[in-house]
Design a protein around this motif. Structure first.
Motif, short mmCIF file in Angstrom:
data_model
loop_
_atom_site.label_atom_id
_atom_site.label_comp_id
_atom_site.label_asym_id
_atom_site.label_seq_id
_atom_site.Cartn_x
_atom_site.Cartn_y
_atom_site.Cartn_z
N ALA A 1 0.82 -1.22 0.00
CA ALA A 1 0.00 0.00 0.00
C ALA A 1 0.85 1.26 0.00
O ALA A 1 0.37 2.34 -0.30
CB ALA A 1 -0.93 0.01 1.21
N SER A 2 2.13 1.12 0.35
CA SER A 2 3.02 2.28 0.39
C SER A 2 3.74 2.43 -0.94
O SER A 2 4.46 1.53 -1.38
CB SER A 2 4.05 2.11 1.51
OG SER A 2 5.09 3.06 1.38
N ILE A 3 3.53 3.54 -1.61
CA ILE A 3 4.16 3.76 -2.90
C ILE A 3 5.67 3.78 -2.77
O ILE A 3 6.40 3.23 -3.60
CB ILE A 3 3.65 5.08 -3.53
CG1 ILE A 3 2.15 4.96 -3.82
CG2 ILE A 3 4.40 5.39 -4.82
CD1 ILE A 3 1.53 6.21 -4.38
N LEU A 4 6.17 4.42 -1.71
CA LEU A 4 7.61 4.48 -1.52
C LEU A 4 8.19 3.09 -1.25
O LEU A 4 9.27 2.75 -1.73
CB LEU A 4 7.95 5.42 -0.36
CG LEU A 4 7.51 6.87 -0.56
CD1 LEU A 4 7.92 7.72 0.62
CD2 LEU A 4 8.12 7.44 -1.82
N HIS A 5 7.47 2.29 -0.48
CA HIS A 5 7.90 0.92 -0.24
C HIS A 5 7.88 0.13 -1.54
O HIS A 5 8.78 -0.68 -1.82
CB HIS A 5 6.99 0.26 0.79
CG HIS A 5 7.45 -1.09 1.24
ND1 HIS A 5 6.58 -2.08 1.65
CD2 HIS A 5 8.70 -1.63 1.31
CE1 HIS A 5 7.27 -3.16 1.96
NE2 HIS A 5 8.56 -2.91 1.77
N LEU A 6 6.86 0.37 -2.37
CA LEU A 6 6.76 -0.30 -3.66
C LEU A 6 7.97 0.02 -4.53
O LEU A 6 8.55 -0.86 -5.18
CB LEU A 6 5.47 0.13 -4.37
CG LEU A 6 5.27 -0.40 -5.79
CD1 LEU A 6 5.13 -1.93 -5.78
CD2 LEU A 6 4.04 0.25 -6.43
N ILE A 7 8.37 1.28 -4.55
CA ILE A 7 9.53 1.69 -5.34
C ILE A 7 10.78 0.95 -4.88
O ILE A 7 11.58 0.47 -5.69
CB ILE A 7 9.73 3.21 -5.25
CG1 ILE A 7 8.61 3.93 -6.01
CG2 ILE A 7 11.09 3.63 -5.78
CD1 ILE A 7 8.60 5.42 -5.83
N ARG A 8 10.95 0.85 -3.56
CA ARG A 8 12.12 0.14 -3.03
C ARG A 8 12.09 -1.34 -3.42
O ARG A 8 13.12 -1.92 -3.76
CB ARG A 8 12.18 0.28 -1.51
CG ARG A 8 12.49 1.69 -1.04
CD ARG A 8 12.97 1.68 0.41
NE ARG A 8 11.93 1.23 1.32
CZ ARG A 8 11.05 2.04 1.89
NH1 ARG A 8 11.08 3.33 1.64
NH2 ARG A 8 10.14 1.56 2.72
N LEU A 9 10.90 -1.95 -3.37
CA LEU A 9 10.78 -3.35 -3.75
C LEU A 9 11.14 -3.58 -5.21
O LEU A 9 11.90 -4.50 -5.55
CB LEU A 9 9.36 -3.85 -3.48
CG LEU A 9 8.92 -3.96 -2.02
CD1 LEU A 9 7.45 -4.39 -1.94
CD2 LEU A 9 9.79 -4.94 -1.26
N ILE A 10 10.59 -2.75 -6.09
CA ILE A 10 10.86 -2.90 -7.52
C ILE A 10 12.34 -2.72 -7.82
O ILE A 10 12.92 -3.41 -8.65
CB ILE A 10 10.00 -1.91 -8.34
CG1 ILE A 10 8.51 -2.26 -8.21
CG2 ILE A 10 10.41 -1.92 -9.81
CD1 ILE A 10 7.59 -1.28 -8.88
N ARG A 11 12.96 -1.79 -7.12
CA ARG A 11 14.38 -1.52 -7.36
C ARG A 11 15.29 -2.62 -6.82
O ARG A 11 16.25 -3.01 -7.49
CB ARG A 11 14.77 -0.19 -6.70
CG ARG A 11 14.39 1.04 -7.48
CD ARG A 11 14.73 2.28 -6.69
NE ARG A 11 14.56 3.49 -7.49
CZ ARG A 11 14.47 4.71 -6.99
NH1 ARG A 11 14.51 4.89 -5.68
NH2 ARG A 11 14.33 5.75 -7.78
N HIS A 12 15.00 -3.11 -5.61
CA HIS A 12 16.00 -3.91 -4.91
C HIS A 12 15.61 -5.34 -4.58
O HIS A 12 16.50 -6.18 -4.40
CB HIS A 12 16.38 -3.20 -3.60
CG HIS A 12 16.81 -1.77 -3.79
ND1 HIS A 12 17.89 -1.41 -4.54
CD2 HIS A 12 16.26 -0.60 -3.32
CE1 HIS A 12 18.02 -0.08 -4.54
NE2 HIS A 12 17.05 0.42 -3.81
N GLU A 13 14.32 -5.65 -4.49
CA GLU A 13 13.92 -6.97 -4.02
C GLU A 13 13.82 -7.97 -5.18
O GLU A 13 13.50 -7.61 -6.32
CB GLU A 13 12.58 -6.89 -3.29
CG GLU A 13 12.64 -6.13 -1.98
CD GLU A 13 13.55 -6.80 -0.96
OE1 GLU A 13 13.50 -8.04 -0.84
OE2 GLU A 13 14.33 -6.07 -0.31
N GLN A 14 14.08 -9.23 -4.84
CA GLN A 14 13.94 -10.31 -5.81
C GLN A 14 12.49 -10.79 -5.85
O GLN A 14 11.79 -10.78 -4.85
CB GLN A 14 14.87 -11.47 -5.45
CG GLN A 14 16.34 -11.13 -5.50
CD GLN A 14 16.78 -10.69 -6.89
OE1 GLN A 14 16.42 -11.32 -7.89
NE2 GLN A 14 17.55 -9.61 -6.96
#
Length: 724
Positions: free
Chosen positions: A203-216
């Motif tokens: 639900a957090s856009i900023l968290h989403l950005i971090r996931l797309i950038r860094h998470e597998q």
């Protein structure tokens, strides 16, 4: 319209409505998309017409066919084939689908996308909401509002379009992109069909950005090898490693089931590029990045040049300030006190600590009792105004400050406003509940000390974006202002972090955006606007007159949003002069004189707003008296709005709130010193003079000190004694 009979409504959005209808001639079902021209800018209407042009030339069984379009005086009407179901409705009902049911949908989507890319069209907004199912359960792409037809010589794009959940990593990083971005979105849709959620979901856009950038990505184990291989080929974060169209069409998961069309351009995006074309594409990519960096560097250079005079004045006056240490200390104490008098830290600290103690859920339901906080703030403020005990020191401070400003180099703040602030209103629909959940969670992150979300301009820009959205309601604006205020009041925030956050707030032009949001919130909507207007009919830009709703039309949530926004503006303006300069720019660019005057007239409705706006304007006059013209326009501006009257300083000085009496005294002092006498005579009277002098005997010491300074400085003015 006589050829169609409307049966019912299918949907509604900011663009207009979609109706289910049937053709009178053969009773076949169609969909009517009716777009209202009212309140639309010429740019918006051009976009709608471009969407029609793109879709009119698309002919494929897996793309919604546009049958006709026409315009009336007030509307654009688009007729398309009718699809019986929405893919989101199927997902909503069933949660997820089996691989056997998903595979035919994948064949259809790959077929549609291959056709688009063969004709050099990028969809740029692939998501389940834009996929329909016909009576035979064939998937069909629709909604080409963000589609782009790439010219033959164009190989990369830069403008960011799409929905964050399905947005490719290169778009998240604001890098140049090509058709590969559509392939990532396709992979996200397939993943969601199989799993029930996109590969990255929060639900957090900023968290989403971090996931797309860094998470597998977590790959499911229950899928076939072919399906997993196909997904992995599409969902490669590095766009150069994603499957090419040759690899996609030969992949066993779709091979032999893709409907190919012979109708393609001479240089389809599905064909591998030659060595020369690859070289040209790479050069375009580098040029785009270089151009972006040059613009950023140019912007910073202009700001540095603009601020240089202030720095020079500071350096030039250094020696004189050293030789008069007592006066200098008094000035420092006075400037520090102005920030404290603004009551920002106490107000925000009460807010953050209260909610932290109650738990995160209280952010959504807690309604602050401002009257109680106001009384508490008054009691605290009485103990914090020691610097104004010495009236002589304050008189010296005023003389020194104004003298330095008058002899220094004139500020460049009144030049090139339009070039510095480029306001573009966002008319896209905004999901209020989703935004509030996102902002609540981000607030909790920041309260817990996770400041990383606020030290990145791109991420902070996302938080600021509702301030530019005409569809953002008061509650969303309140949460945005709350979130951006927290770093200044929670304990443990390092000076280095605050410096970074301050720089980001300057870069994203937070103060101008807050002014912009307040104007959007209060503006009066106009129903009839010529379609050739340069900005939307609702736009608060200076091409339109300052026209606002009546005070009685504002609800409690509107006032609360204004309180939080001007509270934050006031703190930032006192924190750094660059914020003050941006505030001046915003008032001029947005012609917000009536808006500011309206805020000063709310003492009987919302005292908090009056206190903060008066603090802002007083500080402006103290630091940059050469910009007194802005204050003069605010005070003298007239309006057809019956709520906008001449400011009654007598009532302000007699107000029951001691902080307002004190601030009104200082405000009078500085407008009396900085504005022309002709302006002062407009509202000066013997009653005003007597009221100000009476405050020298007020029961509150800080009020007495303020009145003594004001009387001492103003009594030498001609208008002070000569009263009609």
């Amino acid at each position: 319209m006589d050829k169609y009979e409307v049966i019912g409504t299918l949907g509604e959005g900011s663009f207009g409505r979609v109706y289910k209808a049937k053709q009178v001639s053969d009773s076949s079902l169609v969909a009517l998309k009716v777009i209202s021209k009212r309140g639309r800018s010429s740019k918006e209407l051009k976009g709608f017409r471009r969407e029609c042009e793109i879709q009119r030339d698309l002919h494929h069984p897996n793309i919604i066919q546009m049958l006709d379009s026409f315009e009336t005086e007030n509307e654009i009407v688009v007729i398309t084939e009718f699809a019986h179901k929405e893919l989101t409705a199927v997902l909503g009902k069933e949660g997820y689908l089996s691989e056997e049911r998903v595979q035919p949908i994948v064949w259809d989507l790959v077929s549609a996308l291959c056709y688009l890319h063969s004709n050099r069209v990028l969809h740029r907004d692939l998501k389940p909401q834009n996929i329909l199912l016909d009576i035979k359960n064939r998937a069909k792409l629709c909604d080409f509002g963000f589609a782009r037809n790439m010219s033959t010589g164009t190989h990369v794009l830069t403008s960011i379009k799409g929905t964050p959940l399905y947005m490719a990593p290169e778009l998240i990083d604001e890098q140049p992109y090509d058709y590969n971005a559509d392939l990532w979105s396709l992979g996200c849709i397939i993943y969601e069909l199989l799993m029930g959620t996109p590969p990255f979901c929060t639900a957090s856009i900023l968290h989403l950005i971090r996931l797309i950038r860094h998470e597998q990505i977590q790959w499911p184990t229950f899928l076939s090898d072919n399906c997993t291989s196909f997904l992995k080929g599409l969902l490669q974060k590095n766009p150069t490693k994603r499957m090419t169209w040759d690899e996609i069409l030969c992949h066993p998961f779709v091979k032999g089931h893709v409907t190919l069309s012979k109708n393609t351009t001479s240089m389809p995006l599905t064909r591998p590029l030659s060595a020369n074309t690859l070289q040209l594409k790479e050069q375009q990519r580098k040029d785009s990045i270089k151009s972006k960096h040059n613009k950023a560097a140019s912007s910073k250079s202009n700001e540095c040049n603009e601020y240089a005079p202030e720095q020079k004045k500071s350096s030039a006056s250094k020696n004189s300030k050293t030789s008069s240490q007592h006066s200098n200390n008094s000035t420092k104490r006075s400037n520090s006190q102005d920030i404290k008098n603004n009551n920002v830290e106490e107000h925000l600290q009460n807010l953050s600590l209260e909610n932290k103690n109650k738990g995160f859920s209280s952010w959504e339901t807690n309604k602050l009792d401002y009257s109680e906080q106001k009384k508490s703030g008054e009691r605290k403020n009485l103990n914090k105004n020691e610097t104004y005990k010495d009236s002589k020191a304050n008189i010296d401070h005023v003389k020194q400050n104004c003298s330095e400003k008058e002899t220094g180099e004139k500020s460049k703040m009144n030049k090139c406003f339009i070039e510095k602030l480029n306001f573009i209103e966002d008319n896209q629909p905004i999901e209020t509940d989703e935004w509030i959940v996102f902002l609540q969670r981000t607030i909790q992150e920041v309260i817990n000390g996770e400041m990383g979300t606020l030290i990145q301009p791109s991420q902070t820009n996302i938080i600021v974006s509702p301030l530019r959205n005409s569809n953002a309601n008061s509650k969303v604006l309140t949460f945005v202002a709350r979130l951006l205020s927290i770093p200044f009041v929670i304990k443990g925030t390092t000076e280095d972090t605050l410096t970074q956050i301050k720089k980001v707030y300057l870069d994203v032009k937070l103060v101008p955006n807050l002014v912009y949001a307040s104007k959007l919130l209060l503006r009066e909507y106009r129903e009839h606007t010529p379609s050739e207007a340069s900005s939307p009919g609702n736009s608060p830009l200076p091409s339109t007159a300052e026209s606002y709703r009546g005070i009685s039309e504002l609800c409690t949530e509107d006032f609360q949003a204004l309180e939080y926004m001007f509270l934050l503006i006031s703190h930032l303006v006192h924190l750094d002069d660059h914020f003050m300069m941006q505030f001046c720019d915003a008032v001029v660019v947005l012609t917000s004189y009536v808006l500011m005057k309206l805020m000063l007239l709310l003492s009987k409705r919302r005292l908090r707003i009056v206190l903060d706006v008066m603090a802002i304007l007083t500080h402006l006059l103290r630091q940059c008296p050469e910009n007194g013209e802005i204050i003069e326009k605010i005070l003298l501006k007239e309006s057809n709005n019956p709520d906008v009257k001449q400011i009654n300083f007598v009532d302000l000085l007699r107000h029951s709130n001691s902080i307002l009496r004190e601030r009104s005294s200082y405000f009078l002092l500085f407008i009396g010193k900085c504005l022309p006498e002709s302006t002062m005579r407009v509202f000066w009277s013997d009653v005003l003079r007597d009221t100000l002098e009476a405050l020298m005997y007020d029961s509150i010491e800080t009020v007495r000190n303020a009145a003594e300074v004001a009387v001492s400085e103003l009594k030498s003015k001609d208008y002070y004694i000569v009263v009609k």
